[in-house]
Motif scaffolding. Structure first.
Motif, PDB file in Angstrom:
ATOM      1  N   CYS A 164       3.191  -2.453   9.404  1.00  0.00           N
ATOM      2  CA  CYS A 164       4.638  -2.359   9.242  1.00  0.00           C
ATOM      3  C   CYS A 164       4.999  -1.698   7.918  1.00  0.00           C
ATOM      4  CB  CYS A 164       5.278  -3.741   9.336  1.00  0.00           C
ATOM      5  SG  CYS A 164       4.566  -4.951   8.183  1.00  0.00           S
ATOM      6  N   ALA A 165       6.249  -1.259   7.841  1.00  0.00           N
ATOM      7  CA  ALA A 165       6.793  -0.635   6.631  1.00  0.00           C
ATOM      8  C   ALA A 165       8.300  -0.792   6.663  1.00  0.00           C
ATOM      9  CB  ALA A 165       6.400   0.839   6.563  1.00  0.00           C
ATOM     10  N   SER A 166       8.930  -0.520   5.551  1.00  0.00           N
ATOM     11  CA  SER A 166      10.389  -0.605   5.499  1.00  0.00           C
ATOM     12  C   SER A 166      11.009   0.607   6.182  1.00  0.00           C
ATOM     13  CB  SER A 166      10.859  -0.669   4.047  1.00  0.00           C
ATOM     14  OG  SER A 166      10.636   0.583   3.402  1.00  0.00           O
ATOM     15  N   PRO A 167      12.218   0.467   6.719  1.00  0.00           N
ATOM     16  CA  PRO A 167      12.907   1.627   7.305  1.00  0.00           C
ATOM     17  C   PRO A 167      13.052   2.774   6.314  1.00  0.00           C
ATOM     18  CG  PRO A 167      14.015  -0.412   7.913  1.00  0.00           C
ATOM     19  CD  PRO A 167      12.992  -0.778   6.877  1.00  0.00           C
ATOM     20  N   GLU A 168      13.283   2.449   5.053  1.00  0.00           N
ATOM     21  CA  GLU A 168      13.458   3.479   4.030  1.00  0.00           C
ATOM     22  C   GLU A 168      12.177   4.286   3.842  1.00  0.00           C
ATOM     23  OE1 GLU A 168      16.422   0.416   3.752  1.00  0.00           O
ATOM     24  OE2 GLU A 168      14.216   0.277   3.658  1.00  0.00           O
ATOM     25  N   TYR A 169      11.027   3.583   3.795  1.00  0.00           N
ATOM     26  CA  TYR A 169       9.757   4.302   3.651  1.00  0.00           C
ATOM     27  C   TYR A 169       9.523   5.227   4.840  1.00  0.00           C
ATOM     28  CZ  TYR A 169       4.787   5.322   3.392  1.00  0.00           C
ATOM     29  OH  TYR A 169       3.577   5.981   3.349  1.00  0.00           O
ATOM     30  N   LEU A 170       9.792   4.755   6.034  1.00  0.00           N
ATOM     31  CA  LEU A 170       9.542   5.559   7.233  1.00  0.00           C
ATOM     32  C   LEU A 170      10.481   6.763   7.306  1.00  0.00           C
ATOM     33  CD1 LEU A 170       8.952   2.688   9.819  1.00  0.00           C
ATOM     34  CD2 LEU A 170       7.236   4.093   8.658  1.00  0.00           C
ATOM     35  N   ARG A 171      11.720   6.606   6.843  1.00  0.00           N
ATOM     36  CA  ARG A 171      12.654   7.747   6.823  1.00  0.00           C
ATOM     37  C   ARG A 171      12.162   8.822   5.866  1.00  0.00           C
ATOM     38  NH1 ARG A 171      16.926   3.896   7.428  1.00  0.00           N
ATOM     39  NH2 ARG A 171      17.125   3.713   5.162  1.00  0.00           N
ATOM     40  N   GLU A 172      11.613   8.382   4.733  1.00  0.00           N
ATOM     41  CA  GLU A 172      11.196   9.348   3.710  1.00  0.00           C
ATOM     42  C   GLU A 172       9.850   9.988   4.029  1.00  0.00           C
ATOM     43  OE1 GLU A 172      10.328   9.545  -1.124  1.00  0.00           O
ATOM     44  OE2 GLU A 172      11.255   7.763  -0.231  1.00  0.00           O
ATOM     45  N   SER A 222       1.598 -12.277   1.575  1.00  0.00           N
ATOM     46  CA  SER A 222       3.039 -12.313   1.306  1.00  0.00           C
ATOM     47  C   SER A 222       3.423 -11.283   0.253  1.00  0.00           C
ATOM     48  CB  SER A 222       3.470 -13.710   0.854  1.00  0.00           C
ATOM     49  OG  SER A 222       2.817 -14.081  -0.347  1.00  0.00           O
ATOM     50  N   VAL A 223       2.511 -11.038  -0.703  1.00  0.00           N
ATOM     51  CA  VAL A 223       2.781 -10.026  -1.733  1.00  0.00           C
ATOM     52  C   VAL A 223       2.774  -8.632  -1.118  1.00  0.00           C
ATOM     53  CG1 VAL A 223       1.927  -9.010  -3.878  1.00  0.00           C
ATOM     54  CG2 VAL A 223       1.878 -11.487  -3.567  1.00  0.00           C
ATOM     55  N   LEU A 224       1.852  -8.393  -0.175  1.00  0.00           N
ATOM     56  CA  LEU A 224       1.825  -7.098   0.512  1.00  0.00           C
ATOM     57  C   LEU A 224       3.105  -6.904   1.331  1.00  0.00           C
ATOM     58  CD1 LEU A 224      -1.886  -6.957   1.720  1.00  0.00           C
ATOM     59  CD2 LEU A 224      -0.866  -5.816  -0.259  1.00  0.00           C
ATOM     60  N   CYS A 225       3.576  -7.969   1.973  1.00  0.00           N
ATOM     61  CA  CYS A 225       4.839  -7.880   2.720  1.00  0.00           C
ATOM     62  C   CYS A 225       5.994  -7.528   1.793  1.00  0.00           C
ATOM     63  CB  CYS A 225       5.127  -9.202   3.435  1.00  0.00           C
ATOM     64  SG  CYS A 225       4.361  -9.345   5.045  1.00  0.00           S
ATOM     65  N   ASP A 226       6.065  -8.179   0.653  1.00  0.00           N
ATOM     66  CA  ASP A 226       7.132  -7.898  -0.309  1.00  0.00           C
ATOM     67  C   ASP A 226       7.087  -6.442  -0.767  1.00  0.00           C
ATOM     68  OD1 ASP A 226       7.995 -10.503  -0.122  1.00  0.00           O
ATOM     69  OD2 ASP A 226       6.990 -11.175  -1.958  1.00  0.00           O
ATOM     70  N   ALA A 227       5.856  -5.945  -1.011  1.00  0.00           N
ATOM     71  CA  ALA A 227       5.710  -4.556  -1.440  1.00  0.00           C
ATOM     72  C   ALA A 227       6.134  -3.599  -0.332  1.00  0.00           C
ATOM     73  CB  ALA A 227       4.265  -4.283  -1.853  1.00  0.00           C
ATOM     74  N   LEU A 234       2.786   1.319   3.806  1.00  0.00           N
ATOM     75  CA  LEU A 234       2.474   0.620   5.045  1.00  0.00           C
ATOM     76  C   LEU A 234       1.511  -0.527   4.758  1.00  0.00           C
ATOM     77  CD1 LEU A 234       1.900   3.855   7.056  1.00  0.00           C
ATOM     78  CD2 LEU A 234       3.439   2.076   7.882  1.00  0.00           C
ATOM     79  N   ALA A 235       1.707  -1.659   5.425  1.00  0.00           N
ATOM     80  CA  ALA A 235       0.828  -2.807   5.242  1.00  0.00           C
ATOM     81  C   ALA A 235       0.363  -3.334   6.588  1.00  0.00           C
ATOM     82  CB  ALA A 235       1.557  -3.916   4.475  1.00  0.00           C
ATOM     83  N   MET A 236      -0.912  -3.723   6.654  1.00  0.00           N
ATOM     84  CA  MET A 236      -1.418  -4.456   7.814  1.00  0.00           C
ATOM     85  C   MET A 236      -1.531  -5.913   7.404  1.00  0.00           C
ATOM     86  SD  MET A 236      -5.025  -4.252   9.949  1.00  0.00           S
ATOM     87  CE  MET A 236      -4.761  -2.653  10.714  1.00  0.00           C
ATOM     88  N   VAL A 237      -0.713  -6.760   7.990  1.00  0.00           N
ATOM     89  CA  VAL A 237      -0.640  -8.165   7.605  1.00  0.00           C
ATOM     90  C   VAL A 237      -0.545  -9.032   8.862  1.00  0.00           C
ATOM     91  CG1 VAL A 237       0.423  -7.750   5.342  1.00  0.00           C
ATOM     92  CG2 VAL A 237       1.866  -7.987   7.381  1.00  0.00           C
ATOM     93  N   GLN A 250      14.134  -5.790   7.773  1.00  0.00           N
ATOM     94  CA  GLN A 250      13.581  -5.257   6.520  1.00  0.00           C
ATOM     95  C   GLN A 250      12.252  -4.554   6.736  1.00  0.00           C
ATOM     96  OE1 GLN A 250      13.906  -9.222   4.516  1.00  0.00           O
ATOM     97  NE2 GLN A 250      14.788  -8.013   2.847  1.00  0.00           N
ATOM     98  N   LEU A 251      11.590  -4.876   7.833  1.00  0.00           N
ATOM     99  CA  LEU A 251      10.322  -4.246   8.190  1.00  0.00           C
ATOM    100  C   LEU A 251      10.384  -3.756   9.629  1.00  0.00           C
ATOM    101  CD1 LEU A 251       7.714  -6.778   6.716  1.00  0.00           C
ATOM    102  CD2 LEU A 251       8.211  -4.485   5.835  1.00  0.00           C
ATOM    103  N   ARG A 252       9.664  -2.673   9.876  1.00  0.00           N
ATOM    104  CA  ARG A 252       9.528  -2.159  11.236  1.00  0.00           C
ATOM    105  C   ARG A 252       8.047  -1.988  11.557  1.00  0.00           C
ATOM    106  NH1 ARG A 252      14.117   2.640  11.447  1.00  0.00           N
ATOM    107  NH2 ARG A 252      15.954   1.257  11.318  1.00  0.00           N
ATOM    108  N   CYS A 253       7.658  -2.403  12.758  1.00  0.00           N
ATOM    109  CA  CYS A 253       6.272  -2.231  13.201  1.00  0.00           C
ATOM    110  C   CYS A 253       6.054  -0.789  13.643  1.00  0.00           C
ATOM    111  CB  CYS A 253       5.965  -3.175  14.356  1.00  0.00           C
ATOM    112  SG  CYS A 253       5.953  -4.914  13.894  1.00  0.00           S
ATOM    113  N   VAL A 254       4.850  -0.296  13.395  1.00  0.00           N
ATOM    114  CA  VAL A 254       4.485   1.056  13.827  1.00  0.00           C
ATOM    115  C   VAL A 254       3.230   0.968  14.697  1.00  0.00           C
ATOM    116  CG1 VAL A 254       5.502   2.059  11.751  1.00  0.00           C
ATOM    117  CG2 VAL A 254       3.061   1.506  11.784  1.00  0.00           C
TER     118      VAL A 254
END
Length: 295
Positions: A164-172, A222-227, A234-237, A250-254
């Motif tokens: 997963c990643a934030s929508p903002e990261y995926l847009r950029e 949880s720290v990876l999720c926050d980041a 992108l984080a695998m958690v 706040q997060l979207r799965c890919v």
């Protein structure tokens, strides 16, 4: 001297970490505790504890003897009628990682204690594996596909992960559609793993492994999720860790067509001929919770 009592005293010394604490807990004098320890060492024919002015440290021989004296004390309780089925009692020392405590054990322990009020739980939270004998742990609940040798491993459930990643990261940076495209992204590492290889299964069940890299790693999911929420990458958690972020948007799965490798959730405990009722019931409760969550 009574060897069963000597074994009980030795167990309490190891549990509490000092002769004085054992004396207070057993309501006997410290010199008597020392005499029982001497009796145990004579019986074993070797030194069981290293004693200094600052601390006690159990020896390798002491660790092996501790397994046997715990069993001996339990057998003595059963013979005297104190270990009746359906009435679990005593202290359970449980080790687990931070995410396991937050999402699995923490929510279920209050109901377990309400059901079995004579049981006392000490939860040791540590993201690094601990020595079950050396740290006086009754059971460690761990997420892994490689349970360590030397312990009984009871599989309690499965840990499903998501990328997963934030929508903002995926847009950029764009949204990856295959695992191979992860090489073009900043992937946030789980630092407990020596290699940074993310493993998946495709829609046909075929294994896919890809090497990833990134500028941030942490040993706590949880720290990876926050980041990831902050747009770092992108984080695998574990899905249970990312659930709140996904639900809130706040997060979207890919990579929906590629399932990250599933890990087992195990209860690890030392080999014993007889398992304490409280430990067995606790593992049953964890297994039931995981089954309900999966359903």
């Amino acid at each position: 001297m009574d060897r069963v009592t000597a074994a009980t005293v030795f167990n309490r010394i190891c549990e509490l970490g000092s002769l004085s604490a054992a004396a207070r807990a057993l309501d006997i004098s410290r010199p008597m505790v020392s005499r029982y320890l001497d009796e145990m060492e004579k019986w074993a024919g070797t030194r069981l504890l290293h004693r200094s002015s600052r601390r006690l440290t159990i020896t390798p021989a002491g660790e092996k003897i501790l397994e046997k004296t715990r069993l001996l004390a339990r057998l003595a309780e059963e013979i005297s009628g104190q270990g009746e089925p359906g009435e679990p009692q005593g202290t359970l020392r449980i080790a687990c990682a931070h995410s396991t405590a937050t999402h699995i054990l923490g929510p279920m322990i209050p109901a377990f204690l309400a059901r079995y009020p004579a049981v006392r739980i000490e939860l040791e939270i540590n993201n690094q594996p601990v020595s079950l004998v050396g740290e006086r742990i009754d059971v460690a609940v761990r997420i892994t596909n490689d349970p360590e040798p030397g312990a009984i491993a009871r599989r309690l459930g499965e840990c499903v992960s998501v990328v997963c990643a934030s929508p903002e990261y995926l847009r950029e940076h764009g949204t990856p559609t295959t695992p191979q495209q992860l090489a073009q992204h900043n992937c946030l590492h789980y630092s407990r793993f020596a290699g940074q290889r993310w493993q998946f299964k495709d829609a046909h069940g075929e294994a896919v492994t890809v090497e990833v890299s990134g500028n941030f790693s942490a040993g706590i999911s949880s720290v990876l999720c926050d980041a990831a929420i902050a747009g770092c990458g992108l984080a695998m958690v574990p899905e249970m860790e990312a659930r709140v972020g996904i639900t809130s948007g706040q997060l979207r799965c890919v990579l929906p067509d590629f399932a990250p490798k599933t890990l087992g959730i195990y209860g690890l405990y030392m080999s014993r001929e007889r398992q304490p009722a409280a430990l067995r019931l606790f593992l049953d409760a964890v297994q039931q919770k995981l089954s309900e969550s999966a359903g």
